[in-house]
Design an enzyme around this catalytic site. Structure first.
Site, PDB file in Angstrom:
ATOM      1  N   ARG A 294       0.820  -1.213   0.000  1.00 17.61           N
ATOM      2  CA  ARG A 294       0.000   0.000   0.000  1.00 17.61           C
ATOM      3  C   ARG A 294       0.860   1.272   0.000  1.00 17.61           C
ATOM      4  O   ARG A 294       0.579   2.227  -0.725  1.00 17.61           O
ATOM      5  CB  ARG A 294      -0.864  -0.010   1.276  1.00 17.61           C
ATOM      6  CG  ARG A 294      -1.762   1.192   1.447  1.00 17.61           C
ATOM      7  CD  ARG A 294      -2.312   1.255   2.882  1.00 17.61           C
ATOM      8  NE  ARG A 294      -2.845  -0.022   3.313  1.00 17.61           N
ATOM      9  CZ  ARG A 294      -4.063  -0.455   3.028  1.00 17.61           C
ATOM     10  NH1 ARG A 294      -4.874   0.304   2.327  1.00 17.61           N
ATOM     11  NH2 ARG A 294      -4.465  -1.634   3.458  1.00 17.61           N
ATOM     12  N   CYS A 362     -25.540  -1.342  -8.982  1.00 15.61           N
ATOM     13  CA  CYS A 362     -26.863  -1.593  -8.457  1.00 15.61           C
ATOM     14  C   CYS A 362     -26.798  -2.142  -7.022  1.00 15.61           C
ATOM     15  O   CYS A 362     -27.146  -3.292  -6.766  1.00 15.61           O
ATOM     16  CB  CYS A 362     -27.562  -2.577  -9.387  1.00 15.61           C
ATOM     17  SG  CYS A 362     -29.300  -2.239  -9.473  1.00 15.61           S
TER      18      CYS A 362
END
Ligand SMILES: Cc1ncc(COP(=O)(O)O)c(C=O)c1O
Length: 432
Positions: A294, A362
């Protein structure tokens, strides 16, 4: 002004990354778009390996954890800096291999490696395999014997450290699917077996205590625990462990209030703990490995979106909907991760609103973030979400059959495609 040091504003009032206008990038390559700043990737790798040289007398290697962000161009950049790689699947290995990465600088991870993955790792000659469990050791022994090779291995150990981070990314404690437990004696039994194995060479021990960790103390504690175990192995089995891999997990600044310790300070303090413990326990200084993921990829990246709908719900909230979402930016729905966002074409304006940036998938939970301070955003504006370079592209999906965005690298005012945007035909490529 912004969380990442590589961001600025040009005379047009547009956000820049690595000196390149982000609004122009959106025009040229379309949105959603992942943008990676090569110079910042290189600078961070150098901060790690220069500190390793300075504080640990060069007796160490930096292995970029490619799970954070993997593509062939990233592997080439890491290789050109002379650093190693941590790969965790045959896909990550294959990416590195095809990019021409020096495979002897690759550590191969995974808590459930298949025989196919182990064979492939041996075939391409990885530097070492980090063995996670006893059945993997047995299978690797058999595969190595059949291939007539004797790979270096490390054991992944759970040092039992609580790294004070999000539960989902805390892996050093006993209740973890990764590695051998120390407390139960499981790790020692495995070492006893491995030192007598004919077809593998136990070259080191590994631990990884979690991710997005801001404090240095848990890393120091983990190093002490691991060195204590190395001393026990030496004293009780007369076997010298030569490598110590302390994993990754260094925290980064996603928001202004985040204050991670600088990597230099981490390496200075951990190196001095390792040296002191080795002297105290009368063991050789091991070769040290670290696996930052990261911290190398995230600050170097941004994601660009185009605003579609603006929906103001009086006294409740304002939704700003963008043309991507959880499929390209899954960390909010996974961990509730927070980001800074900027309207790239209004980068000099004050962030006067607090909005919810919604994706187009959705799912009600498909958000980039809530309560995000932002300039007034309207349809057609470009939004940049900052520090998205890690665990977004690599975790992206085709949910709702959305095409994965392109990845562009910027460097010294220029941009180039590293990964092409998926086409509609890519979406149906494997359908029969
Ligand atoms: C074994 C191992 N090494 C390194 C890393 C990289 O961690 P980070 O991206 O937090 O530096 C991880 C992340 O999960 C890991 O599991």
């Amino acid at each position: 002004m912004f969380v990442s040091e590589n961001l600025g504003v040009n005379s047009a009032g547009n956000l820049t990354i690595g000196g390149v206008d982000t609004v122009e990038l959106a025009k040229e390559y379309g949105t959603p778009l992942y943008v990676m700043d090569e110079q910042l990737i290189r600078k961070t790798l150098r901060r790690f390996h220069d500190s390793m040289k300075k504080y640990y007398d060069g007796k160490g290697e930096v292995h970029y954890a490619s799970k954070a962000f993997s593509c062939m161009e990233m592997c080439r950049v890491v290789a050109s800096e002379g650093d190693g790689l941590d790969a965790v699947s045959i896909g990550e290995l294959y990416t590195a291999y095809k990019a021409g990465f020096p495979m002897d600088k690759v550590g191969f991870h995974g808590n459930n490696k298949t025989d196919e993955e182990l064979s492939f790792a041996l075939k391409v000659g990885v530097g070492h395999i980090i063995v996670d469990n006893i059945s993997e050791l047995h299978r690797l022994e058999a595969i190595a014997a059949e291939m007539n090779v004797k790979p270096d291995i490390m054991f992944r150990i759970k040092p039992g450290i609580d790294a004070h981070t999000h539960d989902f990314v805390k892996t050093g404690q006993i209740d973890s699917k990764f590695g051998f437990a120390l407390e139960t004696g499981e790790a020692f039994e495995a070492v006893k077996e491995a030192v007598n194995c004919k077809n593998v060479n136990l070259s080191g021990l590994h631990c990884h205590i979690g991710s997005q960790i801001f404090d240095i103390a848990p890393f120091e504690e983990a190093a002490k625990v691991m060195l204590g175990f190395i001393a026990k192995i030496k004293n009780e089995l007369g076997f010298e462990i030569k490598g110590l891999n302390l994993g990754g997990g260094f925290g980064i600044k996603y928001l202004e209030e985040h204050d991670p310790a600088p990597f230099e300070v981490y390496l200075e303090r951990v190196s001095s703990v390792v040296k002191a413990e080795c002297a105290r326990l009368n063991i050789e200084l091991p070769k040290m490995f670290i696996e930052p993921g990261r911290s190398i990829a995230a600050p170097a990246g941004i994601t660009l979106y185009t605003v579609g709908a603006r929906k103001e719900i009086p006294n409740i909230r304002t939704y700003i909907s963008v043309d991507g979402g959880m499929a390209d930016s899954p960390r909010y729905i996974l961990y509730g991760s927070e980001y800074e966002a900027i309207v790239a074409n209004k980068a000099n304006d004050d962030r006067t609103e607090k909005v919810t940036i919604a994706g187009k998938c959705c799912e009600s939970g498909d958000l980039i973030g809530e309560n995000m301070p932002l300039q007034h955003a309207e349809s057609g504006d470009i939004i940049a979400v900052c520090a998205t370079g890690a665990y977004n592209y690599s975790m992206s999906s085709n949910y709702n059959r959305l095409q994965k965005p392109a990845v562009v690298f910027v460097n010294e005012g220029k941009s180039r495609i590293a990964v092409k945007r998926e086409t509609l035909d890519d979406i149906i490529r494997n359908d029969i």
